[in-house]
Write an enzyme that holds these catalytic residues in place. Structure first.
Site, PDB file in Angstrom:
ATOM      1  N   HIS A  11      25.939  -2.643  56.669  1.00 13.33           N
ATOM      2  CA  HIS A  11      26.742  -1.421  56.519  1.00 13.33           C
ATOM      3  C   HIS A  11      26.746  -0.959  55.058  1.00 13.33           C
ATOM      4  CE1 HIS A  11      28.569  -1.315  60.547  1.00 13.33           C
ATOM      5  NE2 HIS A  11      28.416  -2.632  60.499  1.00 13.33           N
ATOM      6  N   CYS A  17      23.620  -0.856  61.868  1.00 18.16           N
ATOM      7  CA  CYS A  17      24.092  -1.856  62.826  1.00 18.16           C
ATOM      8  C   CYS A  17      23.692  -1.455  64.248  1.00 18.16           C
ATOM      9  CB  CYS A  17      25.602  -2.043  62.654  1.00 18.16           C
ATOM     10  SG  CYS A  17      26.176  -3.589  63.344  1.00 18.16           S
ATOM     11  N   GLU A  73      28.011   1.664  53.951  1.00 15.92           N
ATOM     12  CA  GLU A  73      29.228   2.436  53.680  1.00 15.92           C
ATOM     13  C   GLU A  73      30.401   1.554  53.250  1.00 15.92           C
ATOM     14  OE1 GLU A  73      27.913   1.694  56.527  1.00 15.92           O
ATOM     15  OE2 GLU A  73      29.322   1.614  58.196  1.00 15.92           O
TER      16      GLU A  73
END
Ligand code: XMP
Length: 601
Positions: free
Chosen positions: A170, A80, A172
């Site tokens: 993202h 990002c 994660e």
């Protein structure tokens, strides 16, 4: 042993800790670093990840970090904001626009080791305002996103020559279905990290480190009975044996009902009660808290008193020269690290000045200071600590002192009641702003603002939507509470109140009712935490305390959502709590974090 490790540069995005946690699950050590850290600190890593950020890369916000990291011959992957910074640094262009939010469809257009073992078309999670629209000459475009006919370019970029990579999304976050595989590809295949960081290895390293640090001295541990200090007690017991381990359990009068008894039994069960010292210090803590209203001062009073009691007792027991052990865990250190981006800006009781001095002198033992909570629990399981202790809800160091809300009783700065009322009305609810304040987080700062009380019949999802809209539009408001009382209060008056034994005893009873209820209904393990809070408010001239319950779901306490509790549970606690003497109301906190926090102060 040294482990291959990854630095996660925390630009203040809410997911930086999640990145580190997920990498650690691959048995590779990941550590949080601040963007302005000295370049020397980065040289030991085999890879660097730049996290997301609330800042806008297109406008050059937060761009004064240490850019020398780009001169290192270490692979760097940005997510990002980090992705946009990498693109920009190497001659690309970032503009404000092209917002995407939530799960989107990613199409991999160029085969790359980062996407190995993942499908060509897959779901990823996006949360951005700015977009990369051009990359420098060394870079290639690996993936785009698709929304109907629309294409969003540069969702993933790479330069294999200089080992720089970026994902607009993202990996994660769980909504990125193959995110963990992508992290693994980067960490293991691109950075070449070997998965040596295991719980087993960690435990033997921990034991060895403690033995070296302690030598032939003794160790004194303040054992609260919480997960962290209990795991530390067990590790110390294994490292230096129970003879040189002294456990000091202080009943500070700020604990839950029956807590000290439970804790003492636990240490007996763990075979660690050889030198267990129990100190009853309620009066000392109460006099330190006497007259204080400000929450940070309350924290300080409790922290300072702990140190005083500790020093006095250590001397009394002839342990004045021994080392002090603490159950500090990784987020405690990071949060008190003085980062300008830290989400939780509050003093941790294990990082007060005298402790800092002792740390500098090498007199503080903190075996689990590199672990996250989930890892501490995993370690505890290996050490044979009973499950019911490992999965206890987190309980703050200053205890019930921060759940007994204090007030000067003269709050008169409520300014946006009308907005809150109008929004609530759209959902068929009545609303009023309460003349009390509690802490919340807004734009990463802790701010004290008012709660809104709503009353009426409303479906759970609609209630949360109403709360969300109130937070968005009403200024000076950071919490939303549902009235569990039978009628909407006609009159609410704040009263002057501080921490007193009577208030603590009342809160202990209310908290006990809630905790027992959660266990009885089998929902204790489903919620992250459920603080019960006392507010000094007189409702309809009936009594002078209002009880609030704050059930939340959370992963790491950095963010939280209100937990929906069964109606029957609420009915039961309503019946019991509203009968406690002095209680004139019962509210259910239905706020997300942010803008509220989990605790009230
Ligand atoms: P907040 O209230 O900031 O809390 O959302 C996040 C987590 O931290 C705990 N907490 C504390 N723990 N001393 C502590 O040891 C404190 O002063 C303190 N304040 C909050 C809170 O219980 C939650 O788990």
């Amino acid at each position: 042993m040294t482990h291959d490790s990854i630095a996660v540069v925390d630009f203040g995005g809410q997911y930086a800790h999640l990145i580190a946690t997920k990498i650690r699950r691959l048995h590779v050590l990941a550590e949080i670093r601040q963007p302005e850290d000295d370049i020397e600190l980065f040289k030991k890593y085999k890879g660097i990840i730049l996290s997301g950020s609330p800042s806008l890369s297109a406008f050059g916000q937060d761009s004064d970090y240490n850019k020398k990291i780009f001169d290192l011959d270490i692979p760097i992957l940005g997510f990002c904001f980090g992705h946009q910074e990498i693109a920009k640094h190497y001659g690309g262009k970032v503009v404000h626009g092209g917002r995407e939010w939530g799960p989107v469809r990613l199409r991999v257009i160029k085969e790359h080791p980062l996407f190995e073992g993942t499908p060509e078309v897959q779901q990823v999670f996006m949360s951005h305002f700015d977009s990369v629209i051009e990359v420098g000459p060394d870079f290639e475009e690996l993936a785009i996103t698709e929304l109907g006919e629309e294409r969003h370019r540069f969702a993933a970029i790479a330069s294999d020559a200089i080992k720089r990579f970026g994902f607009q999304f993202h990996p994660e976050v769980d909504d990125t279905v193959f995110g963990e595989k992508m992290l693994e590809n980067f960490v293991k295949n691109i950075c070449g990290c070997k998965p040596t960081w295991t719980m087993e290895g960690l435990l033997s390293e921990m034991i060895e480190k403690v033995q070296v640090q302690v030598g032939s001295s003794s160790v004194l541990l303040l054992a609260s009975g919480g997960v962290d200090s209990t795991v530390v007690a067990k590790v110390l017991g294994m490292a230096i044996g129970p003879e040189r381990l002294h456990l000091l359990h202080v009943d500070n009068g700020l604990m839950r009902k029956g807590e000290s008894e439970t804790v003492i039994n636990l240490f007996g069960r763990l075979g660690l009660d050889k030198n267990l010292h129990f100190i009853e210090a309620t009066n000392e803590f109460l006099s330190a808290l006497d007259g204080i209203v400000d929450p940070e001062l309350k924290r300080k009073a409790v922290g300072d008193t702990f140190i005083e009691v500790f020093e006095r007792e250590a001397n009394r027991l002839g342990l004045g020269d021994c080392l002090l052990a603490q159950g500090t865990i990784y987020p405690d250190r990071i949060e008190t690290g003085g980062s300008k981006r830290a989400d939780l800006i509050k003093t941790h009781h294990n990082r007060v000045p005298i402790i800092e001095r002792m740390i500098a002198e090498g007199r503080v033992v903190e075996p689990i200071a590199d672990l996250y909570k989930a890892e501490v629990r995993e370690l505890g399981e290996r050490l044979g600590i009973p499950r019911e202790f490992l999965w206890r809800h987190p309980f703050p160091g200053p205890g019930l002192a921060i759940r007994v809300v204090c007030s000067t009783g003269d709050i008169n700065d409520i300014d946006d009641e009308k907005t809150a009322r109008d929004i609530a009305k759209r959902y068929g609810l009545k609303a009023t702003v309460l003349p009390i304040k509690s802490v919340g987080v807004k734009a990463d700062l802790r701010v004290y603002e008012h709660p809104v009380l709503v009353h009426g019949e409303c479906e759970w999802e609609r209630l949360l939507e109403a709360a969300g809209n109130i937070f968005k539009s009403a200024s000076g408001v950071n919490r939303c509470l549902l009235n569990l009382g039978s009628s909407f209060p006609k009159k609410i008056k704040p009263v002057r109140a501080t921490v007193t034994k009577e208030r603590l005893d009342l809160l202990r009873e209310a908290d006990f009712i809630v905790m027992e209820g959660l266990k009885k209904h089998g929902i204790y393990d489903l919620v992250w935490q459920c603080p019960t809070v006392l507010l000094p408010l007189i409702i309809d001239e009936k009594g002078n305390e209002v009880v609030v319950i704050r059930p939340v779901l959370s992963e790491r306490a950095m963010t939280a959502t209100p937990a929906r509790l069964p109606e029957q549970f609420l009915e039961e606690i309503r019946y019991k709590i509203l009968r406690l003497e002095g209680v004139c109301g019962l509210f259910l906190d239905v706020s997300t974090k942010p803008p509220a926090t989990i605790e009230w102060e």
